[in-house]
Design a protein around this motif. Structure first.
Motif, PDB file in Angstrom:
ATOM      1  N   PHE A 179     -12.287  26.400  19.966  1.00  0.00           N
ATOM      2  CA  PHE A 179     -12.997  27.473  20.658  1.00  0.00           C
ATOM      3  C   PHE A 179     -14.425  27.081  21.022  1.00  0.00           C
ATOM      4  CE2 PHE A 179      -9.520  30.085  18.925  1.00  0.00           C
ATOM      5  CZ  PHE A 179      -9.092  30.630  20.128  1.00  0.00           C
ATOM      6  N   LEU A 180     -15.049  26.235  20.226  1.00  0.00           N
ATOM      7  CA  LEU A 180     -16.369  25.731  20.614  1.00  0.00           C
ATOM      8  C   LEU A 180     -16.269  24.851  21.868  1.00  0.00           C
ATOM      9  CD1 LEU A 180     -17.930  24.877  17.152  1.00  0.00           C
ATOM     10  CD2 LEU A 180     -18.658  26.651  18.736  1.00  0.00           C
ATOM     11  N   THR A 181     -15.255  24.004  21.905  1.00  0.00           N
ATOM     12  CA  THR A 181     -15.067  23.156  23.083  1.00  0.00           C
ATOM     13  C   THR A 181     -14.663  23.995  24.296  1.00  0.00           C
ATOM     14  OG1 THR A 181     -14.325  21.420  21.588  1.00  0.00           O
ATOM     15  CG2 THR A 181     -13.909  21.074  23.922  1.00  0.00           C
ATOM     16  N   LEU A 182     -13.869  25.023  24.084  1.00  0.00           N
ATOM     17  CA  LEU A 182     -13.477  25.911  25.178  1.00  0.00           C
ATOM     18  C   LEU A 182     -14.700  26.617  25.762  1.00  0.00           C
ATOM     19  CD1 LEU A 182     -11.161  27.201  26.821  1.00  0.00           C
ATOM     20  CD2 LEU A 182     -11.069  28.972  25.061  1.00  0.00           C
ATOM     21  N   THR A 183     -15.582  27.083  24.891  1.00  0.00           N
ATOM     22  CA  THR A 183     -16.814  27.721  25.357  1.00  0.00           C
ATOM     23  C   THR A 183     -17.674  26.741  26.152  1.00  0.00           C
ATOM     24  OG1 THR A 183     -16.773  29.155  23.414  1.00  0.00           O
ATOM     25  CG2 THR A 183     -18.852  28.999  24.607  1.00  0.00           C
ATOM     26  N   ALA A 184     -17.779  25.520  25.658  1.00  0.00           N
ATOM     27  CA  ALA A 184     -18.554  24.501  26.380  1.00  0.00           C
ATOM     28  C   ALA A 184     -17.920  24.184  27.726  1.00  0.00           C
ATOM     29  CB  ALA A 184     -18.660  23.232  25.536  1.00  0.00           C
ATOM     30  N   THR A 185     -16.602  24.160  27.785  1.00  0.00           N
ATOM     31  CA  THR A 185     -15.904  23.873  29.039  1.00  0.00           C
ATOM     32  C   THR A 185     -16.140  24.980  30.058  1.00  0.00           C
ATOM     33  OG1 THR A 185     -14.215  22.688  27.802  1.00  0.00           O
ATOM     34  CG2 THR A 185     -13.665  23.301  30.050  1.00  0.00           C
ATOM     35  N   ILE A 186     -16.038  26.222  29.626  1.00  0.00           N
ATOM     36  CA  ILE A 186     -16.256  27.349  30.540  1.00  0.00           C
ATOM     37  C   ILE A 186     -17.705  27.362  31.026  1.00  0.00           C
ATOM     38  CG2 ILE A 186     -16.340  29.877  30.668  1.00  0.00           C
ATOM     39  CD1 ILE A 186     -13.900  29.873  28.770  1.00  0.00           C
ATOM     40  N   THR A 187     -18.639  27.127  30.108  1.00  0.00           N
ATOM     41  CA  THR A 187     -20.058  27.077  30.488  1.00  0.00           C
ATOM     42  C   THR A 187     -20.325  25.952  31.482  1.00  0.00           C
ATOM     43  OG1 THR A 187     -20.629  27.934  28.308  1.00  0.00           O
ATOM     44  CG2 THR A 187     -22.401  26.922  29.572  1.00  0.00           C
TER      45      THR A 187
END
Length: 120
Positions: free
Chosen positions: A29-37
């Motif tokens: 979920f941290l990587t997903l947030t970084a990807t969306i950002t």
């Protein structure tokens, strides 16, 4: 200030579930947030494709770890609270007496105690 940090040390009141998969899901979920950002605000396709590739590897890893532990050691997928309760039952600290449930019935000479009332 110490009271604030004391609350973070005790996860018992937060109903935290700890098992093998939780740390991998945090990373996902941290990587997903970084990807969306990155997709919204940063115009660097190399970085975006790298994060998407990393997300794909994480998803495959999470599924593989889940299947591995489901087959080899399912207790690792259960919560820490469940595991501790299971160990307490196995060691005889809680549970029944091997014949049935232990019942604490007062003997005829004992007077039952009524909480919040008067003993008669």
């Amino acid at each position: 200030m110490n009271q604030i940090f004391a609350r973070f040390q005790n996860v018992e009141g937060m109903n935290a579930k700890s098992n093998v998969i939780v740390s991998l899901l945090w990373l996902f979920f941290l990587t997903l947030t970084a990807t969306i950002t990155t997709a919204i605000w940063i115009e660097n396709p190399l970085l975006l494709y790298s994060l998407i590739a990393f997300l794909t590897v994480e998803i495959v890893t999470i599924i593989s770890v889940y299947i591995y532990f489901a087959l080899k050691n399912p207790d690792c997928l259960r919560s820490e609270t469940f595991t501790l309760n299971k160990m307490a039952i196995e060691k005889g600290h809680i549970g029944d007496n091997g014949v049935g449930m232990v019942e604490n019935r007062p003997t005829p000479t004992e007077t039952p105690v009524i909480i919040g009332g008067q003993n008669g």
